[in-house]
Scaffold this motif. Sequence first.
Motif, short mmCIF file in Angstrom:
data_model
loop_
_atom_site.label_atom_id
_atom_site.label_comp_id
_atom_site.label_asym_id
_atom_site.label_seq_id
_atom_site.Cartn_x
_atom_site.Cartn_y
_atom_site.Cartn_z
N GLN A 5 -57.04 -5.00 -20.16
CA GLN A 5 -56.67 -4.69 -21.54
C GLN A 5 -55.43 -3.81 -21.59
OE1 GLN A 5 -60.38 -3.02 -22.95
NE2 GLN A 5 -60.69 -4.82 -24.25
N LEU A 6 -55.36 -2.85 -20.69
CA LEU A 6 -54.18 -1.97 -20.65
C LEU A 6 -52.93 -2.77 -20.29
CD1 LEU A 6 -55.67 1.19 -18.91
CD2 LEU A 6 -55.24 0.83 -21.34
N GLU A 7 -53.06 -3.70 -19.36
CA GLU A 7 -51.92 -4.53 -18.99
C GLU A 7 -51.48 -5.40 -20.17
OE1 GLU A 7 -52.08 -6.63 -15.27
OE2 GLU A 7 -53.26 -5.01 -14.38
N LEU A 8 -52.43 -5.87 -20.96
CA LEU A 8 -52.07 -6.68 -22.13
C LEU A 8 -51.28 -5.87 -23.15
CD1 LEU A 8 -55.31 -8.78 -22.72
CD2 LEU A 8 -53.08 -9.60 -21.91
N LEU A 9 -51.54 -4.57 -23.24
CA LEU A 9 -50.81 -3.74 -24.19
C LEU A 9 -49.31 -3.72 -23.91
CD1 LEU A 9 -53.18 -0.65 -24.55
CD2 LEU A 9 -52.90 -2.56 -26.15
N VAL A 10 -48.94 -3.82 -22.64
CA VAL A 10 -47.51 -3.76 -22.29
C VAL A 10 -46.89 -5.15 -22.12
CG1 VAL A 10 -47.72 -1.48 -21.24
CG2 VAL A 10 -47.92 -3.50 -19.80
N THR A 11 -47.70 -6.22 -22.30
CA THR A 11 -47.16 -7.57 -22.15
C THR A 11 -47.31 -8.43 -23.40
OG1 THR A 11 -49.24 -8.35 -21.19
CG2 THR A 11 -47.53 -7.63 -19.66
N ARG A 12 -48.37 -8.23 -24.16
CA ARG A 12 -48.64 -9.05 -25.34
C ARG A 12 -47.76 -8.61 -26.51
NH1 ARG A 12 -53.32 -11.97 -25.70
NH2 ARG A 12 -52.74 -12.22 -23.55
N VAL A 13 -47.19 -9.57 -27.18
CA VAL A 13 -46.33 -9.25 -28.33
C VAL A 13 -47.09 -9.44 -29.63
CG1 VAL A 13 -44.16 -9.80 -27.14
CG2 VAL A 13 -45.32 -11.56 -28.44
N TYR A 19 -43.49 -6.14 -37.40
CA TYR A 19 -43.07 -5.92 -36.01
C TYR A 19 -43.35 -7.13 -35.13
CZ TYR A 19 -42.40 -1.19 -37.60
OH TYR A 19 -41.96 -0.08 -38.28
N LYS A 20 -43.33 -8.30 -35.71
CA LYS A 20 -43.53 -9.54 -34.95
C LYS A 20 -42.55 -9.60 -33.79
CE LYS A 20 -43.52 -14.55 -35.42
NZ LYS A 20 -43.38 -15.68 -36.35
N GLY A 21 -43.06 -9.92 -32.60
CA GLY A 21 -42.22 -10.04 -31.42
C GLY A 21 -42.11 -8.77 -30.60
N ARG A 22 -42.60 -7.67 -31.11
CA ARG A 22 -42.55 -6.41 -30.38
C ARG A 22 -43.81 -6.27 -29.54
NH1 ARG A 22 -40.91 -0.68 -33.05
NH2 ARG A 22 -39.14 -1.97 -33.68
N VAL A 23 -43.66 -5.75 -28.33
CA VAL A 23 -44.81 -5.51 -27.44
C VAL A 23 -45.75 -4.53 -28.13
CG1 VAL A 23 -45.50 -4.56 -25.20
CG2 VAL A 23 -43.46 -5.98 -25.37
N ILE A 24 -47.03 -4.77 -28.04
CA ILE A 24 -48.02 -3.94 -28.74
C ILE A 24 -47.90 -2.47 -28.37
CG2 ILE A 24 -50.51 -3.49 -28.97
CD1 ILE A 24 -50.89 -6.54 -29.01
N ALA A 25 -47.61 -2.18 -27.12
CA ALA A 25 -47.47 -0.79 -26.69
C ALA A 25 -46.28 -0.10 -27.36
CB ALA A 25 -47.33 -0.70 -25.17
N ASP A 26 -45.36 -0.87 -27.90
CA ASP A 26 -44.17 -0.30 -28.55
C ASP A 26 -44.28 -0.22 -30.06
OD1 ASP A 26 -42.99 -0.03 -26.07
OD2 ASP A 26 -41.89 -1.92 -26.20
N LEU A 27 -45.43 -0.57 -30.61
CA LEU A 27 -45.60 -0.48 -32.06
C LEU A 27 -45.66 0.99 -32.48
CD1 LEU A 27 -48.29 -3.26 -32.59
CD2 LEU A 27 -45.85 -3.39 -33.12
N PRO A 28 -45.03 1.32 -33.61
CA PRO A 28 -45.04 2.72 -34.05
C PRO A 28 -46.43 3.17 -34.51
CG PRO A 28 -43.88 1.33 -35.64
CD PRO A 28 -44.23 0.46 -34.48
N GLY A 29 -46.69 4.45 -34.33
CA GLY A 29 -47.98 5.02 -34.67
C GLY A 29 -48.37 4.81 -36.12
N HIS A 30 -47.40 4.92 -37.03
CA HIS A 30 -47.74 4.76 -38.45
C HIS A 30 -48.24 3.35 -38.75
CE1 HIS A 30 -44.13 2.48 -39.67
NE2 HIS A 30 -43.51 3.21 -38.77
N TYR A 31 -47.71 2.36 -38.04
CA TYR A 31 -48.15 0.98 -38.22
C TYR A 31 -49.57 0.80 -37.68
CZ TYR A 31 -47.55 -4.16 -38.23
OH TYR A 31 -47.65 -5.50 -38.46
N LEU A 32 -49.83 1.37 -36.52
CA LEU A 32 -51.17 1.31 -35.94
C LEU A 32 -52.18 2.04 -36.83
CD1 LEU A 32 -50.10 2.02 -32.27
CD2 LEU A 32 -50.90 -0.18 -33.17
#
Length: 74
Positions: A5-13, A19-32
């Motif tokens: 699951q952690l690996e998916l955070l840095v690979t799954r977009v 924020y379509k197309g951005r890696v999940i780990a790079d999504l801003p906190g306010h969006y999350l």
Amino acid sequence: MNPQQLELLVTRVMPFGKYKGRVIADLPGHYLNWFASQGFPPGEIGRLLALMQEIDHNGLKPLLDPLRKREAGA
């Protein structure tokens, strides 16, 4: 939580939205946080967003750095 699951955070977009197309780990906190207040989508993407929100909320994003470096070298 499993390591895959952690690996998916840095690979799954993000497949949709602002924020379509951005890696999940790079999504801003306010969006999350918005997803946390409105409800996460069903399925894997929702589980990953919830996990990332929890990591971000608790200031644990640096834990993903080794996985990012490994992905960059892959």
